[in-house]
Design an enzyme around this catalytic site. Structure first.
Site, short mmCIF file in Angstrom:
data_model
loop_
_atom_site.label_atom_id
_atom_site.label_comp_id
_atom_site.label_asym_id
_atom_site.label_seq_id
_atom_site.Cartn_x
_atom_site.Cartn_y
_atom_site.Cartn_z
N ARG A 47 0.82 -1.21 0.00
CA ARG A 47 0.00 0.00 0.00
C ARG A 47 0.85 1.26 0.00
O ARG A 47 0.42 2.31 0.45
CB ARG A 47 -0.98 0.02 1.19
N ARG A 51 -2.63 6.52 -0.55
CA ARG A 51 -3.23 6.62 0.78
C ARG A 51 -2.59 7.70 1.63
O ARG A 51 -3.24 8.65 2.00
CB ARG A 51 -3.21 5.28 1.51
N ARG A 60 -6.04 11.47 -7.33
CA ARG A 60 -7.23 10.65 -7.16
C ARG A 60 -8.49 11.47 -6.91
O ARG A 60 -9.60 10.92 -6.92
CB ARG A 60 -7.05 9.70 -5.96
N ASP A 96 -6.39 -3.19 -7.41
CA ASP A 96 -7.18 -3.70 -6.29
C ASP A 96 -7.47 -5.17 -6.56
O ASP A 96 -7.60 -5.59 -7.72
CB ASP A 96 -8.49 -2.93 -6.13
N TYR A 171 -14.93 -12.62 -0.34
CA TYR A 171 -15.71 -11.43 -0.69
C TYR A 171 -16.94 -11.80 -1.51
O TYR A 171 -18.03 -11.24 -1.33
CB TYR A 171 -14.85 -10.45 -1.50
#
Length: 364
Positions: A47, A51, A60, A96, A171
């Site tokens: 990551r 972020r 973004r 992702d 998921y």
């Protein structure tokens, strides 16, 4: 699913691939992954591509997560940002784990504050049978983003990644993030045939996703099992390991280093290695010297700075980093990383300082 036509009969990467033309084969990262002595201690962060970086937040702005992943120029720029800022020894491809689902035509989105949410959970044999198949053509935005990135990285390797089949399938069964993953764990025992079919679907989607990245120029690939820590060893070995091995079967012939990482997986490390990987990632819960002992000193390790210490006073963080380096010294190779991803509130300057510290310590 048919393999890429770009794969030669011999299964080799193209001659102009960074691993083949001299750009990355002798880099610190690839050298350590292959058990050699690197010119400097390699480090990268999961990551790291975003972020916590202000430049990431700027590019973004107003763009949904999955849209960001599927715009090649934007995905490439985000991948490159932390390499420029921190001087890390690898870029990690910005994407992702649910992108293969999205590209296959499964209804999924990233809901802010929640995570991946599916339009319709997959819980029956009919649901699995109705899943669309990922095609090689659908992966072109991924290949293009990798090509753009590799052209800018030069001698710095790009790491491709994919979610492991259990995490993807979890998921899909739950339809959203879950605390205990009771749905997929129940399906394994209540309807093993449907579980196997779903896990195999996820394995092929992840495998194709990895293959696209590696063939387009990534120099290594990591299979990331976010939720495997919810499993006991027996269930992992019987119901999950075969699917993870199947995902990796898509790319073994390419000869790039393969890394397997999961969170909360201290009791699963040997089984995770045995699906057939070159490197095992270790989270912050287990010291690297103990991980190496459990693995019999057979593979290089990756990890495992505790992300919680990134906001500690520098003397405490520095001491911790040095302890991680010392604990990793017994392994056949060691790549520094966090024991999970970069927390969103991390001061980027701290990460840069950690990288500088690691690079200042000569390889053993």
């Amino acid at each position: 699913m048919t393999p890429s036509p770009a794969v030669s009969a011999a299964g080799a990467l193209a001659a102009d691939h960074p691993l083949m033309d001299g750009r990355t084969a002798d880099s610190p990262l690839i050298t350590a992954y292959r058990g050699g002595k690197p010119s400097r201690r390699p480090v990268w962060f999961m990551r790291q591509a975003g972020r916590s970086l202000p430049e990431y937040l700027k590019v973004r702005e107003g763009i949904a997560m999955l849209d960001s992943c599927l715009r090649p120029e934007l995905a490439s720029e985000i991948t490159l940002q932390p390499v420029r800022r921190h001087d890390v020894d690898a870029g990690i491809f910005f994407s992702d784990i649910v992108i293969p689902l999205k590209l296959a035509g499964v209804g999924v989105d990233i809901v802010p504050g929640v995570g991946p949410v599916l339009d319709k959970p997959v819980r029956t044999a009919a649901d699995v049978a109705a899943l669309p198949q990922l095609t090689w053509e659908a992966l072109e935005p991924i290949r293009e983003a990798v090509r753009l990135t590799v052209a800018e990285l030069g001698k710095t390797p790009l790491i491709g990644f994919a979610g492991a089949p259990f995490t993807l399938a979890a998921y899909m069964v739950e339809g959203k993030p879950s605390r205990d993953h009771l749905g997929p764990r129940t399906m394994m025992h209540a309807d093993a045939e449907t579980w196997t079919a779903l896990a195999n679907w996820a394995a092929d989607a992840s495998g194709m996703f990895l293959q696209a990245q590696l063939e387009a120029g990534a120099s290594a690939a990591q299979l990331f099992d976010s939720w495997a820590g919810s499993l006991g060893l027996a269930d992992y070995t019987k119901y999950v390991a075969p699917a993870s091995a199947r995902a990796l079967d898509h790319v073994r012939h390419l000869g790039a280093p393969l890394i397997h990482f999961g969170t909360g997986t201290s009791e699963l490390l040997v089984a995770m290695r045995d699906v057939g990987v070159d490197v095992v990632g270790v989270d912050y819960r287990l010291p690297l010297d103990e991980a190496n002992r459990r693995l019999g000193g057979t593979v290089p390790l990756q990890g495992n700075i505790d992300p919680a210490l990134l906001e500690a006073p520098w003397d405490i963080l520095e001491a911790h980093v040095r302890e991680v380096i010392a604990a990793g010294s017994a392994a056949p190779g060691h790549v520094l990383n966090l024991g999970h991803g970069v927390p969103p509130g991390t001061d980027p300057d701290v990460l840069t300082r950690v990288v500088e510290l690691i690079h200042s310590i000569s390889p053993a």
